[in-house]
Design a protein around this motif. Structure first.
Motif, PDB file in Angstrom:
ATOM      1  N   CYS A 188     -15.288   3.445  16.146  1.00 56.18           N
ATOM      2  CA  CYS A 188     -16.699   3.542  15.793  1.00 56.18           C
ATOM      3  C   CYS A 188     -16.922   2.951  14.402  1.00 56.18           C
ATOM      4  CB  CYS A 188     -17.154   5.001  15.827  1.00 56.18           C
ATOM      5  SG  CYS A 188     -17.101   5.743  17.477  1.00 56.18           S
ATOM      6  N   ASN A 259     -16.351   9.924  23.872  1.00 59.11           N
ATOM      7  CA  ASN A 259     -17.614  10.576  23.553  1.00 59.11           C
ATOM      8  C   ASN A 259     -17.929  11.539  24.706  1.00 59.11           C
ATOM      9  OD1 ASN A 259     -20.528  11.056  23.456  1.00 59.11           O
ATOM     10  ND2 ASN A 259     -20.626   9.374  21.996  1.00 59.11           N
ATOM     11  N   GLU A 298     -18.317   5.502  25.451  1.00 58.50           N
ATOM     12  CA  GLU A 298     -19.449   6.043  24.694  1.00 58.50           C
ATOM     13  C   GLU A 298     -20.536   6.648  25.578  1.00 58.50           C
ATOM     14  OE1 GLU A 298     -19.601   6.536  21.612  1.00 58.50           O
ATOM     15  OE2 GLU A 298     -18.146   5.192  20.668  1.00 58.50           O
TER      16      GLU A 298
END
Length: 553
Positions: A188, A259, A298
């Motif tokens: 990230c 995530n 994600e």
């Protein structure tokens, strides 16, 4: 001491001299010297006296200061003035829009020495009592302080990797297997927590082992027998250490690297997954879902992407053929054209593009027309000399406030390509930003739209854009969108890559390198590009030099 540290200390000394009203000539002279040292291509600490004396602003007194800082990390001038300065003022000096003179007035007239005091003064409308501070400046200062406080414990991707390497070294002295997970495991752009998996036998002795590492400070209230929480001494970013048995390694790796939105997207249910899994691939197989690389986990478009493409279609660093947003000593870079080109050749690239600043960026040594002519002559000579790398004639042309490009058509047409970027008048609302960028995109001379939002991660928010319209305009005008690979920027935001390439846009992974070591920032760019599913075929600088030069033809 590294050059960056020495320059930072000298810049601090200049600010403190200005803050305290020390002799203006002395301060300006050191400021000139500091700017020259910032561009010095070799080690400042190892430089000879003659090399230093050749720099603007550097005399015997400045050399003495440099030597002290290089050897000890400080100097008597800096130590002396720091003793006279409330510690909190050092944070005030970092606020954009407040120079030393304004900070001096705030300290003198309002008695403010701390960020929280300054924030309260902004909220109460007291800052405008200071001469030279308007309502707009007060609002910007308040916004910036809130932004800083919100991000105080976060790190950029590069800083996260460097600190994680140090922590991993400590952990590997006690544990046989350590793996980075969490946000850093997904690469990230901003890291709010450093997370690791540690191989454990399932007992309760792991926490005791960690207590032997003096550099770690445990948060006892939030730790558990299964997760150690705390931080590394001297650092604010939280650390989470998960104790995992070998039989659970794969499933916890997938869980902790993803995530939560990705886990929901793939229907991950730890309780329902029966049996031991030796790899993450086997877990995706059990869920009847294509394998998703960690970067992409994600919970956005990764499953749709995986239904169309293969992992081998993703861009890799080895796919890159050229490096086209770079600066040299002609503007604010630290290395010559030849040095930068040779560095690109050493990592296997076939072309190097120079894109020094244009004349509007006078603060960065932007090139006047006569300097452009000199640079082009040097490039021609170097291309005659080099046979295994091609140097391209580019420019980073400022997008002026009205949206036009710096220079007239006769000069713009002399370049092989143009990177169009905003550097000034960054305080724009949507109504100002959109027309400005759209006009620049529509210029026939714009090849690449540079760092589209102007953001600096954890330091400055970008200006607002309707990115879908920006992408549409770039596609319509065959303008490439830059993914600025500097870890300070990583702009274009990776979340827009899915849309951009589906619409047919090309993305260029550019390091915005101001010295040789900055060229390798393209590795951060590649990791971020892979988060957004960027394909090799949609990456501009995978083209051959012939294809690159013919793109806008």
């Amino acid at each position: 001491m590294e050059n960056e540290f020495i320059v930072d200390q000298l810049e601090l000394l200049v600010k403190l001299w200005d803050l305290h009203g020390v002799n203006e000539f002395k301060s300006k002279n050191l400021a000139f010297a500091t700017r020259a040292l910032d561009k010095f291509p070799n080690s400042i600490a190892k430089a000879t006296e003659d090399e230093l004396l050749a720099l603007q602003g550097v005399g015997k007194v400045v050399i003495s200061i440099i030597r002290d800082v290089a050897q000890t990390g400080t100097c008597s001038d800096l130590e002396g003035i720091l003793e006279q300065t409330p510690a909190g003022l050092l944070n005030l000096l970092k606020i954009k829009g407040l120079g030393p003179k304004k900070v001096q007035a705030i300290w003198r007239d309002l008695g403010i020495t701390e960020l929280d005091e300054l924030l309260a003064a902004c909220e109460e409308g007291k800052l405008v009592q200071i001469k030279g501070i308007s309502e707009a400046i007060q609002s910007n200062v308040m916004h910036y302080i809130l932004f800083l406080k919100q991000n105080a414990s976060k790190l950029r991707l590069d800083k996260g990797h460097h600190l994680a390497e140090d922590i991993s070294t400590l952990l590997l002295n006690k544990f046989s297997k350590v793996q980075i997970v969490g946000e850093l495991g997904r690469n990230c752009e901003i890291i709010s927590s450093l997370d690791f998996m540690l191989l454990s036998d399932g007992g309760f002795g792991a926490s005791l082992v960690l207590s032997e590492i003096e550099e770690l400070e445990e948060d006892f209230q939030n730790s558990s027998p299964f997760v150690w929480r705390g931080n590394l001494k001297g650092h604010l970013i939280p650390i989470q250490l998960y104790f995992v048995e070998e039989k659970d390694w794969a499933i916890q790796s997938l869980k902790l690297t993803s995530n939560p939105a990705h886990l929901a997207l793939i229907g991950f249910d730890e309780m329902k997954l029966q049996g031991a899994f030796s790899t993450e691939q086997s877990i995706y197989d059990a869920l009847n879902i294509p394998f998703i690389i960690p970067n992409m986990r994600e919970g956005l478009e990764e499953l749709n992407w995986a239904s169309k493409y293969q992992i081998d279609d993703l861009i890799t660093f080895e796919d890159l053929q050229g490096c086209v947003h770079n600066h040299s000593t002609y503007s604010d870079g630290k290395n010559s054209l030849l040095e930068m080109a040779e560095a690109c050749r050493e990592i296997g690239l076939s072309y190097f593009g120079i894109a020094d600043h244009s004349q509007y960026a006078a603060y960065a040594g932007g090139l006047k027309p006569e300097r452009i002519a000199d640079q082009h002559l040097e490039i021609d000579a170097l291309n005659n000399q080099l046979n295994d790398i091609k140097i391209l004639k580019g420019i980073e042309a400022d997008i002026l406030p009205d949206g036009s490009l710096d220079y007239d058509a006769s000069i713009l047409s002399s370049f092989d390509y143009v990177v169009a970027s905003v550097h000034a008048n960054l305080q724009m609302d949507l109504e100002k930003a959109m027309p400005r960028l759209l006009k620049a995109i529509e210029s026939p001379y714009t090849t690449i739209l540079g760092h589209p939002t102007g953001r600096l991660l954890l330091a400055r928010e970008g200006y607002p854009l309707q990115m879908s319209k920006i992408i549409d305009a770039c596609v319509a005008n065959r303008v490439v969108i830059e993914l600025n690979a500097s870890p300070y920027r990583l702009d274009l935001d990776w979340r827009f890559i899915y849309e951009a390439q589906e619409k047919g846009a090309m993305i260029s992974i550019n390091p915005d390198a101001h010295e040789i070591k900055g060229i390798l920032d393209m590795k951060y760019g590649v990791e971020i590009a892979r988060k957004g599913g960027l394909l090799k075929k949609n990456t501009f600088n995978t083209l051959s030099v012939k294809e690159f030069l013919g793109y806008k033809s």
